[in-house]
Scaffold this motif. Structure first.
Motif, PDB file in Angstrom:
ATOM      1  N   ILE A  42      59.235   1.529 -43.379  1.00 36.63           N
ATOM      2  CA  ILE A  42      59.037   0.075 -43.512  1.00 36.63           C
ATOM      3  C   ILE A  42      59.468  -0.620 -42.222  1.00 36.63           C
ATOM      4  O   ILE A  42      58.785  -1.515 -41.722  1.00 36.63           O
ATOM      5  N   MET A  43      60.596  -0.169 -41.678  1.00 40.45           N
ATOM      6  CA  MET A  43      61.097  -0.776 -40.438  1.00 40.45           C
ATOM      7  C   MET A  43      60.058  -0.642 -39.318  1.00 40.45           C
ATOM      8  O   MET A  43      59.780  -1.604 -38.593  1.00 40.45           O
ATOM      9  N   GLU A  44      59.476   0.536 -39.227  1.00 40.08           N
ATOM     10  CA  GLU A  44      58.464   0.787 -38.193  1.00 40.08           C
ATOM     11  C   GLU A  44      57.275  -0.166 -38.379  1.00 40.08           C
ATOM     12  O   GLU A  44      56.808  -0.781 -37.417  1.00 40.08           O
ATOM     13  N   ASN A  45      56.828  -0.293 -39.629  1.00 40.91           N
ATOM     14  CA  ASN A  45      55.690  -1.174 -39.899  1.00 40.91           C
ATOM     15  C   ASN A  45      56.012  -2.627 -39.599  1.00 40.91           C
ATOM     16  O   ASN A  45      55.198  -3.355 -39.040  1.00 40.91           O
ATOM     17  N   GLU A  46      57.214  -3.052 -39.989  1.00 37.96           N
ATOM     18  CA  GLU A  46      57.614  -4.446 -39.763  1.00 37.96           C
ATOM     19  C   GLU A  46      57.679  -4.749 -38.269  1.00 37.96           C
ATOM     20  O   GLU A  46      57.247  -5.805 -37.826  1.00 37.96           O
ATOM     21  N   ILE A  47      58.227  -3.812 -37.506  1.00 36.53           N
ATOM     22  CA  ILE A  47      58.325  -4.021 -36.048  1.00 36.53           C
ATOM     23  C   ILE A  47      56.924  -4.078 -35.452  1.00 36.53           C
ATOM     24  O   ILE A  47      56.606  -4.936 -34.635  1.00 36.53           O
ATOM     25  N   ASN A  48      56.068  -3.180 -35.919  1.00 37.04           N
ATOM     26  CA  ASN A  48      54.711  -3.087 -35.383  1.00 37.04           C
ATOM     27  C   ASN A  48      53.870  -4.311 -35.708  1.00 37.04           C
ATOM     28  O   ASN A  48      53.183  -4.842 -34.848  1.00 37.04           O
ATOM     29  N   PHE A  49      53.949  -4.764 -36.935  1.00 42.51           N
ATOM     30  CA  PHE A  49      53.009  -5.791 -37.374  1.00 42.51           C
ATOM     31  C   PHE A  49      53.589  -7.197 -37.450  1.00 42.51           C
ATOM     32  O   PHE A  49      52.912  -8.152 -37.108  1.00 42.51           O
ATOM     33  N   THR A  50      54.839  -7.345 -37.918  1.00 43.95           N
ATOM     34  CA  THR A  50      55.375  -8.712 -38.025  1.00 43.95           C
ATOM     35  C   THR A  50      56.221  -9.057 -36.811  1.00 43.95           C
ATOM     36  O   THR A  50      56.378 -10.230 -36.496  1.00 43.95           O
ATOM     37  N   CYS A  51      56.777  -8.046 -36.154  1.00 44.27           N
ATOM     38  CA  CYS A  51      57.629  -8.269 -34.985  1.00 44.27           C
ATOM     39  C   CYS A  51      58.779  -9.220 -35.338  1.00 44.27           C
ATOM     40  O   CYS A  51      59.222 -10.005 -34.504  1.00 44.27           O
ATOM     41  N   ASP A  52      59.220  -9.153 -36.567  1.00 43.75           N
ATOM     42  CA  ASP A  52      60.289 -10.023 -37.033  1.00 43.75           C
ATOM     43  C   ASP A  52      61.636  -9.555 -36.468  1.00 43.75           C
ATOM     44  O   ASP A  52      61.743  -8.438 -35.961  1.00 43.75           O
ATOM     45  N   CYS A  53      62.647 -10.412 -36.581  1.00 43.53           N
ATOM     46  CA  CYS A  53      63.979 -10.037 -36.083  1.00 43.53           C
ATOM     47  C   CYS A  53      64.594  -8.959 -36.981  1.00 43.53           C
ATOM     48  O   CYS A  53      64.290  -8.875 -38.163  1.00 43.53           O
ATOM     49  N   MET A  54      65.470  -8.158 -36.387  1.00 41.62           N
ATOM     50  CA  MET A  54      66.019  -7.000 -37.088  1.00 41.62           C
ATOM     51  C   MET A  54      66.792  -7.388 -38.353  1.00 41.62           C
ATOM     52  O   MET A  54      66.721  -6.679 -39.359  1.00 41.62           O
ATOM     53  N   ASP A  55      67.493  -8.520 -38.316  1.00 34.66           N
ATOM     54  CA  ASP A  55      68.248  -8.927 -39.510  1.00 34.66           C
ATOM     55  C   ASP A  55      67.318  -9.162 -40.692  1.00 34.66           C
ATOM     56  O   ASP A  55      67.617  -8.754 -41.817  1.00 34.66           O
ATOM     57  N   ASN A  56      66.191  -9.842 -40.422  1.00 32.38           N
ATOM     58  CA  ASN A  56      65.226 -10.100 -41.493  1.00 32.38           C
ATOM     59  C   ASN A  56      64.634  -8.789 -41.992  1.00 32.38           C
ATOM     60  O   ASN A  56      64.432  -8.596 -43.190  1.00 32.38           O
ATOM     61  N   ILE A  57      64.347  -7.872 -41.057  1.00 34.39           N
ATOM     62  CA  ILE A  57      63.753  -6.585 -41.445  1.00 34.39           C
ATOM     63  C   ILE A  57      64.738  -5.800 -42.316  1.00 34.39           C
ATOM     64  O   ILE A  57      64.364  -5.268 -43.359  1.00 34.39           O
ATOM     65  N   LEU A  58      65.995  -5.773 -41.899  1.00 32.18           N
ATOM     66  CA  LEU A  58      67.002  -5.015 -42.662  1.00 32.18           C
ATOM     67  C   LEU A  58      67.146  -5.564 -44.078  1.00 32.18           C
ATOM     68  O   LEU A  58      67.193  -4.807 -45.050  1.00 32.18           O
ATOM     69  N   SER A  59      67.198  -6.909 -44.182  1.00 33.81           N
ATOM     70  CA  SER A  59      67.381  -7.447 -45.538  1.00 33.81           C
ATOM     71  C   SER A  59      66.118  -7.257 -46.380  1.00 33.81           C
ATOM     72  O   SER A  59      66.213  -7.060 -47.594  1.00 33.81           O
ATOM     73  N   ARG A  60      64.936  -7.287 -45.722  1.00 33.88           N
ATOM     74  CA  ARG A  60      63.700  -7.050 -46.478  1.00 33.88           C
ATOM     75  C   ARG A  60      63.672  -5.612 -47.002  1.00 33.88           C
ATOM     76  O   ARG A  60      63.320  -5.368 -48.142  1.00 33.88           O
TER      77      ARG A  60
END
Lengths: 168, 306
Positions: A42-60
């Motif tokens: 999920i982290m890989e996908n979030e970085i690739n597609f949403t490019c969101d900040c790490m804190d948001n990715i971790l909580s998601r």
């Protein structure tokens, strides 16, 4: 006589439960490694597609994957330390409840070294590298569970019966 | 007062949470609300710039024009600052890093300077970051009220160009103008490439831009203006620091579509722009010239060509 029967039942139940709980630990390690691997996907996908900040990715991730403590702990930990320090502290804190081995923790901690602090392709490479290492650990955990769980469960019951025979 | 963590830092001034922890205690005694810039340079003194120029901070947290005993920013401070301003997510700011800035929450822009990493002759990123310039943005309500009678004629917003050299308060004035126009019910779309006008964070605007304002941040100005034109049916498009060919094409497209444009540009005054052969300024009807004479945001001249 009644006391002997009750005592025997208690001893056999006790050793059986102990055997089952030992087998459950192996299962928990396997399942948690799988969850961590899914979290990294999920982290890989979030970085690739949403490019969101790490804190948001971790909580998601922690909200998507049930009981994924490391991601949650790292996201809520005080931001006065670096993300690498937060990640390592989260692995340290949750390794016990996740039943991870020392080697599992070392591998998962490695992710923190570059987490968030390289470009997108660097992040993806780092995540894939750690995921590959975790997958090896997952395979090993599965084999260990398949091989040892039946034996441990059987040993629990057998040990109980053996103790009862010795005492009687 | 010694600022220990982000929560306490935030109570003092929002920018402090992006300052390395070692340096926070020195800045905590300084009136940052009046400051314009904070500069960190590797191996050089920490400096704070006010209206009357730059000051060093000595180890007693006092402002001084004398660099002796000044607090020095080191390599670890710069690294920590980068982690703080990127919220530990440098990958999310690749484009910004390439362009040399990151906008943090509150609309403060941090300029970044180091060694350029080239890919096929184009800047791909920066390494060995050596200087950081925290440009403190502020919201000043009401400063554009005197411009409203000039900018609105027959219920139509005139194409308005705010002209000034850097650091004279163009963005602050533009922001207030947007707010006032938006509150009058005009549909305003903002092409906010650097997120300085709106300071959007997690979808919420950091500054009050009125009730009828739509913001597209992060995209290039020209691209954002065309998207807004197609999708948001604006009456007014506002953007900051135009000048590139694509920006001018997008402004031309908007103006020819009947949408008013309010923009800012770096220059001494409209005359200087004209002399440099910039004919696109003829698209604008109203020119506002700013200076630093009585502090940022000093309106020198308003000239409307109607």
């Amino acid at each position: 006589m009644i006391y002997k029967i009750i005592g025997s039942v208690l001893i056999i139940s006790g050793t059986t439960v102990y055997g089952l709980s030992r087998a459950l630990l192996l299962y928990k390690r396997y399942k948690n490694l799988l969850k961590i691997s899914s979290g990294l996907t999920i982290m890989e996908n979030e970085i690739n597609f949403t490019c969101d900040c790490m804190d948001n990715i971790l909580s998601r991730i922690s909200s998507i994957i049930e009981m994924n403590e490391i991601f949650y702990t790292a996201s809520v930990m005080s931001h006065d330390i670096t993300l690498n320090q937060r990640w390592k502290a989260a692995v340290q804190k949750d390794s016990g409840s996740l039943k991870l081995t020392k080697h599992d923790c070392e591998i998962i901690s490695l992710l923190g070294a570059e987490l968030g602090m390289t470009d997108r392709s660097g992040q993806i490479k780092n995540i894939n590298h750690i995921k590959a290492l975790i997958d090896i650990q997952t395979t090993e955990a599965k084999e260990e569970y398949d091989k040892q769980s039946k034996m441990i469960r059987g040993l629990g019951i057998t040990a109980g019966i053996f103790i009862v025979i010795m005492l009687v | 007062m010694l600022i220990l963590n982000n929560e306490q830092a935030l109570e003092y001034h929002p920018i402090i949470k992006y300052i390395p922890k070692r340096l926070r205690k020195y800045l905590s005694l300084i009136k940052l609300n009046e400051a314009e810039e904070i500069r960190l340079r590797k191996g050089r003194p920490l400096m704070v710039y006010f209206n009357d120029g730059g000051y060093f901070i000595n180890d007693h947290a006092r402002l001084s024009k004398n660099p002796s005993n000044a607090v020095i920013a080191d390599d670890s401070d710069i690294k920590e600052a980068i982690e703080l301003i990127s919220e530990s997510s440098l990958y999310a700011f690749e484009d910004c890093l390439r362009q040399g800035y990151i906008t943090v929450s509150g609309g403060h822009r941090v300029g970044i300077c180091g060694s350029a990493v080239l890919e096929k002759g184009i800047i791909a990123s920066q390494k060995n970051i050596s200087s950081l310039n925290y440009r403190l943005s502020r919201e000043v309500s009401g400063i554009a009220e005197s411009l409203i009678p000039y900018c609105i004629k027959n219920n139509r917003i005139l194409n308005t160009l705010i002209v000034s050299p850097p650091g004279c308060g163009k963005t602050t004035l533009l922001r207030d103008l947007i707010r006032l126009i938006s509150q009058k019910g005009y549909r305003v779309s903002v092409a906010d490439e650097r997120n300085e006008i709106s300071a959007v964070h997690n979808g919420y605007t950091g500054y009050d831009l009125g009730y009828s304002c739509d913001i597209l941040e992060g995209a290039s100005r020209s691209e954002a203006m065309l998207i807004l034109l197609r999708t948001m049916s604006p009456q007014v498009i506002a953007t900051d620091e135009i000048g590139l060919k694509d920006d001018i094409n997008a402004v031309t497209k908007a103006v020819s579509s009947g949408v008013s444009v309010i923009a800012t540009v770096h220059s001494e005054n409209p005359e200087t722009l004209r002399k440099s052969g910039t004919d696109w300024i003829n698209m604008f009807d109203c020119f506002v010239t700013l200076s630093h004479r009585n502090g940022p945001g000093t309106i020198e001249e308003v000239y409307c060509d109607l």
